[in-house]
Each structure stands twice: as structure tokens, then as C-alpha cells.
Scaffold this active site. Structure first.
Site, mmCIF file in Angstrom:
data_model
loop_
_atom_site.group_PDB
_atom_site.id
_atom_site.type_symbol
_atom_site.label_atom_id
_atom_site.label_comp_id
_atom_site.label_asym_id
_atom_site.label_seq_id
_atom_site.Cartn_x
_atom_site.Cartn_y
_atom_site.Cartn_z
ATOM 1 N N TYR A 171 -2.019 0.299 10.047
ATOM 2 C CA TYR A 171 -2.243 -0.387 8.772
ATOM 3 C C TYR A 171 -1.009 -0.290 7.889
ATOM 4 O O TYR A 171 -0.502 -1.297 7.384
ATOM 5 C CB TYR A 171 -3.461 0.206 8.069
ATOM 6 C CG TYR A 171 -3.570 -0.197 6.614
ATOM 7 C CD1 TYR A 171 -3.825 -1.515 6.258
ATOM 8 C CD2 TYR A 171 -3.406 0.746 5.598
ATOM 9 C CE1 TYR A 171 -3.905 -1.893 4.922
ATOM 10 C CE2 TYR A 171 -3.499 0.379 4.266
ATOM 11 C CZ TYR A 171 -3.739 -0.936 3.933
ATOM 12 O OH TYR A 171 -3.816 -1.308 2.608
ATOM 13 N N THR A 229 0.819 -1.206 0.000
ATOM 14 C CA THR A 229 0.000 0.000 0.000
ATOM 15 C C THR A 229 0.856 1.260 0.000
ATOM 16 O O THR A 229 1.976 1.274 0.532
ATOM 17 C CB THR A 229 -0.904 0.023 1.251
ATOM 18 O OG1 THR A 229 -1.563 1.290 1.343
ATOM 19 C CG2 THR A 229 -0.105 -0.166 2.520
#
Length: 331
Positions: A141, A117
Site C-alpha cells: 500500500y 499517506t
């Protein structure tokens, strides 16, 4: 010889399965169905309901299906949730990835694709952001994904495993043939949420933060069509199969749109005016994330086919209407 896709019943994973099946590849999907949907998996793919951290199950599936490559999508992806539940995210995204990488090494799988990501960059000062930018995630995250990248890097240095980590920017849209799309009713992706508002599934849309250092004060993001992203994964598998070296690659178009610009696009394409409310910033949201996208084109020969915001929105809206039809048929 098969490709194992973890999280293959989810949004991006199901599109990867479509791309692999369309390319004539044998596929086995492993998904626990906590966030995915069994009906989203192409019928030509073998499906196993299970946990990607279950090393005994992984070993059995790798042997049974002759798995030669693993594409790892399974994981938790909601940034604000990771701030509230960091240990849950480290367990689901990092600890289970360690088990999956270990199973690959122990059972002779040589090729590994990882769904990473742009959140690994945090609140980046460069725009567009190159792969060489400072890695400073601002959410658990992002950190949980970066830790998995580090594990892959170190494992590849010690074992005959080569990998490609693909750092996604904002994935949106749906399969143009309406075979799959973003189906979770609790999704937080902007184009998905705005499309839900346009088709009457939400009463309004919240804009989280209007005081960012961007042209209109709202967050700026690089939106990539999910089918273009899936094709990048197929090219990455081909790259490894041809003897290509391990790589870390951004996945984006190199151009950003603000939250307000996306909302206007959804209203324009749908022809629907829906209420928009201004809300405080969410924890863990960087001001701007735009991909430096030269490396993926050079390494994989990747060329986007859907680099158009209105087209991405149109496919997302078409999928929302398909979901509405599915719900009506089930009632």
C-alpha cells in the site's frame, strides 16, 4: 471551470466534495461505487459512475465539465490487504493513477492534488516525522502511493502540471453537521471500529499487537479530523491557483495517541464499556506515525479547527448513530 474529485463518494472524498460545494466551487465526482456510496455525494455535485483508469471517460469528462483541477482519492487503502494482494494494489493505486495523470496532461489540466499517506515513511525512526524523512514503506500500500508521488514529481518536471501530494496520517471523525462520515462496514480505522463497538455494531474490539516499542506497547498514531483534512485540500487548490509551486505536505496535528488511549477515549465519550481482545500484530503496521506538521501550516496557512481527540471521537460516534438510523429506516 470545475474540480474533478475521484473517489468522491468515499469517506475522505465525500468530505472534500462538501468543502468544495460549501466554498461555491463546481464539482464533478467520478467514483465506481465499489467502496463509496452514491448518497454520500452532495446533490450540488455532478456525479458519474466510472473508473478513474478509463482514459477515454476521463478525457470526455474533463472537456465536458471544463475541469481545471483534479483531486485524486480513488484507490485501495487497507494495509494488511495490500500484503496479501500486492498486484491488486499496484494496479488500482499506481497503474490507474498513471492513467489519470496522463489524462490530465493530455487534456490540459494544470493542477493536481494527490491523496498520499504516511505509510510512505514505513517504520520511521524520527518522531515527529518530517517530509524529508527517509522514504521506506513496509507495505505494498505505502509503496503503491509512493510510486504515484514519483510519477507526479517526474511529470511536473516534464509538463506544465503542478501538484500537491498530501501525506495523511490517521484520518478520523465525521462532518460535524452529520452530512457524511466513514460509512463502510468493513472499515479498519481504529476510531471507526471502536465507535461501532460502542454502538453495538461489533461484539468486541481487537488490539493488534501490544509489544511495540511505545509507552504502552500499542501502536502510536496521529489522528486528524476529516473536515480539517478536507479544508487542507481546498487550501492546496488555492495555493496552486495562486501560482504556488508543487509541494509534498504531511497532514496531521503533530501529536500521537496509542491504540489503548483511543479506546479509552471512545469509552469515555460514549459512556459504553465494550470488550477488548488482544491479538497478534498485523503485517505492515509501523510502531509509531506522528506527523511533522510545520510545513503544511507554513505553505498553506492551514490551522486545524478540530484538534481534540474527544471531539473527533464524538463526531465519529454521532455518525455511527446516524448510520444506525439510516439502516433502521431502510428496514
Amino acid at each position: 471551470m470545475a474540480v474533478m474529485v475521484t473517489g468522491g463518494a468515499g469517506y475522505i472524498g465525500s468530505h472534500m466534495v462538501l468543502a468544495l460545494v460549501d466554498a461555491g466551487r463546481d464539482v464533478v465526482v467520478l467514483d465506481d461505487l465499489r467502496a463509496g456510496f452514491r448518497w454520500a455525494v452532495h446533490p450540488a455535485a455532478a456525479f458519474v459512475e466510472g473508473d478513474c483508469g478509463d482514459e477515454k471517460l476521463l478525457a470526455r469528462l474533463i472537456r465536458q465539465h471544463g475541469v481545471t483541477a483534479i483531486v485524486h482519492f480513488a484507490g485501495s487503502i487497507v494495509v494488511p490487504d495490500s500484503v496479501v494482494d500486492p498486484l491488486g494494489y499496484y494496479f488500482n493505486n499506481t497503474v490507474k493513477s498513471r492513467a489519470l495523470i496522463g489524462a490530465a496532461v493530455e487534456n490540459g489540466v494544470r493542477h493536481f492534488l494527490f491523496s498520499s499517506t504516511a505509510a510512505v515513511y514505513g517504520d520511521a525512526k524520527e518522531s515527529p516525522i518530517p517530509e524529508t524523512a527517509r522514504l521506506a514503506p513496509v507495505s505494498p500500500y505505502g509503496t503503491s502511493k509512493l510510486m504515484t508521488e514519483f510519477m507526479l514529481r517526474d511529470t511536473a518536471a516534464a509538463h506544465p502540471l503542478r501538484y500537491v501530494a498530501l501525506r495523511y496520517f490517521n484520518v478520523a471523525g465525521a462532518d460535524p453537521a452529520r452530512r457524511s462520515g466513514q460509512s463502510s462496514p468493513r472499515a479498519t480505522h481504529l476510531i471507526k471500529v471502536a465507535s461501532q463497538a460502542a454502538v453495538g455494531q461489533r461484539t468486541h474490539l481487537d488490539v493488534f499487537g501490544t509489544d511495540y516499542p511505545t509507552p504502552d506497547g500499542t501502536c502510536l498514531r496521529d489522528y486528524i479530523h476529516v473536515s480539517d483534512l478536507a479544508r487542507a485540500h481546498v487550501l492546496a487548490l488555492d495555493h496552486l491557483a495562486a501560482g504556488g509551486e508543487s509541494a509534498v505536505l504531511n497532514c496531521g496535528y503533530g501529536r500521537g495517541y496509542s491504540v489503548l488511549e483511543v479506546i479509552e477515549a471512545v469509552k469515555r465519550v460514549s459512556g459504553v464499556e465494550f470488550p477488548v481482545r488482544l491479538a497478534p500484530r498485523r503485517a505492515g503496521d509501523p510502531a509509531a506515525l506522528v506527523a511533522g506538521a510545520d510545513r503544511i501550516r507554513a505553505v498553506l496557512g492551514w490551522k486545524p479547527e478540530h484538534d481534540d481527540l474527544d471531539a473527533i471521537v464524538a463526531h465519529a460516534l454521532a455518525w455511527e448513530r446516524s448510520l444506525a438510523e439510516r439502516r433502521e429506516a431502510a428496514e
